[in-house]
Write a protein that holds these residues in place. Sequence first.
Motif, short mmCIF file in Angstrom:
data_model
loop_
_atom_site.label_atom_id
_atom_site.label_comp_id
_atom_site.label_asym_id
_atom_site.label_seq_id
_atom_site.Cartn_x
_atom_site.Cartn_y
_atom_site.Cartn_z
N ILE A 52 0.84 -1.14 -0.05
CA ILE A 52 -0.11 0.01 0.03
C ILE A 52 0.78 1.20 -0.01
O ILE A 52 2.10 1.13 0.49
CB ILE A 52 -0.96 0.00 1.36
CG1 ILE A 52 -0.25 -0.07 2.76
CG2 ILE A 52 -2.02 -0.92 1.23
CD1 ILE A 52 -1.19 0.17 3.70
N MET A 54 1.05 4.85 1.17
CA MET A 54 0.49 5.90 2.31
C MET A 54 0.63 7.32 1.86
O MET A 54 0.18 7.99 2.82
CB MET A 54 0.87 5.31 3.66
CG MET A 54 0.68 3.97 4.14
SD MET A 54 1.12 3.43 5.81
CE MET A 54 -0.17 4.16 6.59
N GLY A 65 -3.84 3.53 6.07
CA GLY A 65 -3.76 2.26 5.08
C GLY A 65 -4.36 0.97 5.70
O GLY A 65 -4.52 1.16 7.00
#
Length: 571
Positions: A52, A54, A65
């Motif tokens: 992910i 952020m 996240g």
Amino acid sequence: ASFAGRTGLFTAQSPGVTEVKRIEKGVESTVALIEVTDIDPRAKIRISPHEIDMGIVGPGETSEGLFHARKTGDEPADIRIQEPNKWKGKKQDAEERSHDPSAVMTETALPLKMTLRSLPGTEEGPVLKDGTFNLELTVGLGGRTAVYLRNAPAGEYRDAMTVNFNDRQRTIYFSYRVSAEESRPILELEPRGLTLGELDGDKVYMPKIRVRNAGKSILAWNAQVQGARSSFYGMTLPRGSFLSLYNEEVQNENFYRPPANVAEAIQMSGWWRGRGGYPERFAREDTIKYSFNGVGISISYFKTNGGGSFRAYVDGELVAEIDCFAQSKVRSEKLLASGLSGGSHELTIVAERDGSFLVEGFRTYGSTQKLGSGSWIRLSPARGSTGPSTDFVNVIINPGGLEKGLYSENILFDSNGGREIVEISFEVKQRRTSALIPVYFYRKGEDRILFSDKLTAHEGALSKYRKEGEAFKLFSPGTPGTADFYVWHHPVRDSWFYSYERSDNGKEKAGYVFLGSMGNIALIPLPETRELYRLYSPETRRYIFTTTLRGEEEQRRRGYRYDGIAGYVRQ
């Protein structure tokens, strides 16, 4: 690798990196890179996504996240998060360090929440002597959280975190950028609740939500109706019926008054000022009384720096004393009572300690709320990019197809500056027959014009035309989201022009005669409407208005060119 039609099913032949692109009518999209990895069939847990982003965090800013752990099989699975690389657990006291979060998974899915914060720093500023910034990472899993710290200079980072489950491991990644200054966009919505009162099934309603960027960089946002969705990025979706005290007419006034659609349920005494559309407490013993039906009630309010306090009574019994102090303005909600007997009750709010606070509204529990189906609600626009200016989202509500009763719905906002929820509640009255105005085609040779029976005083202009079938329908005057659709006729060129703009279009100066309004045309795409296109011939200086462009080739042959959309009409 490939996708199977529009089903979204992705099929890969072997592990590796593959390129995927879309081709439609000979036009190719940009390429998306997808990494395909082997999956151990013995593994009981999958973590998604693999990584992910952020985003950017500046001093005092926070980013969030979310990973999802998914379990296969019926047996419980142990899962534990290891301390991320280059991070150290925050000490809770002199001897104890935070424990890595763990859980025993019995459900199919479990969220792994991450919050990254760049700490404001010391009195000298956010930058430490070695040129680094204090970062704080909070990891939450199965109700347990752990806090980790690290120092890092400004720049881009990609850190690894190991997830242990039973006797196996998975490595996931989170990337972020540390900024030396506050730079992130911040999503702010107003109001957070739309209490619309009673809606008439014959009308279309269009309340607005103000979208503001309280940060510096561009805010990219999108909005969607909750509908049948049960979750929203791990956020708890509101329950109950929310009554908002927001009144757009008293943004910053010396005296607050409740909006008309909730005024009967609200009684106020003392001096409540209007601040940002909400009532702000001014003096001790100022009171608000709210009459409600339900088995429970909560209050939504804003804490402020220097905030006071209030006492809450339900049916005369003290249920809470609430402190409204906070370092900065923050929204809070407090459950005041539950398990009440069905029927009518009264909530009383009494200001206590010196200091201000704002009351946003009340949430009641126990009333039966209906969920609308079909295309009764739309958002326009549903996405945008906002800099220092303010955007508005029109919530277009057509209650004509809804049964009589109480309704509630949530509008979900997702952005690179946070996620927020706006609640909508209303009641549908008994539906009456819709009042739409038919517009007919009139023909003379190859010329076809539009006219409605509302303009009977000007039927003389149609003396050489033959009436044909119905072209479309316009709306009744006063329908939200619509405006008068005016008609002009040029008697020399026998040209007709239609527009919702009454002045400054130059038609009357050019020899056109104003005839009046045929009805109301929608200015935005309301439910069950379609575009009314305008075409223009520079040679003859005449116009064509049509709901379809299927005959575009013939129109071009006659010298007509596309000239825009005149509005939206009902078929």
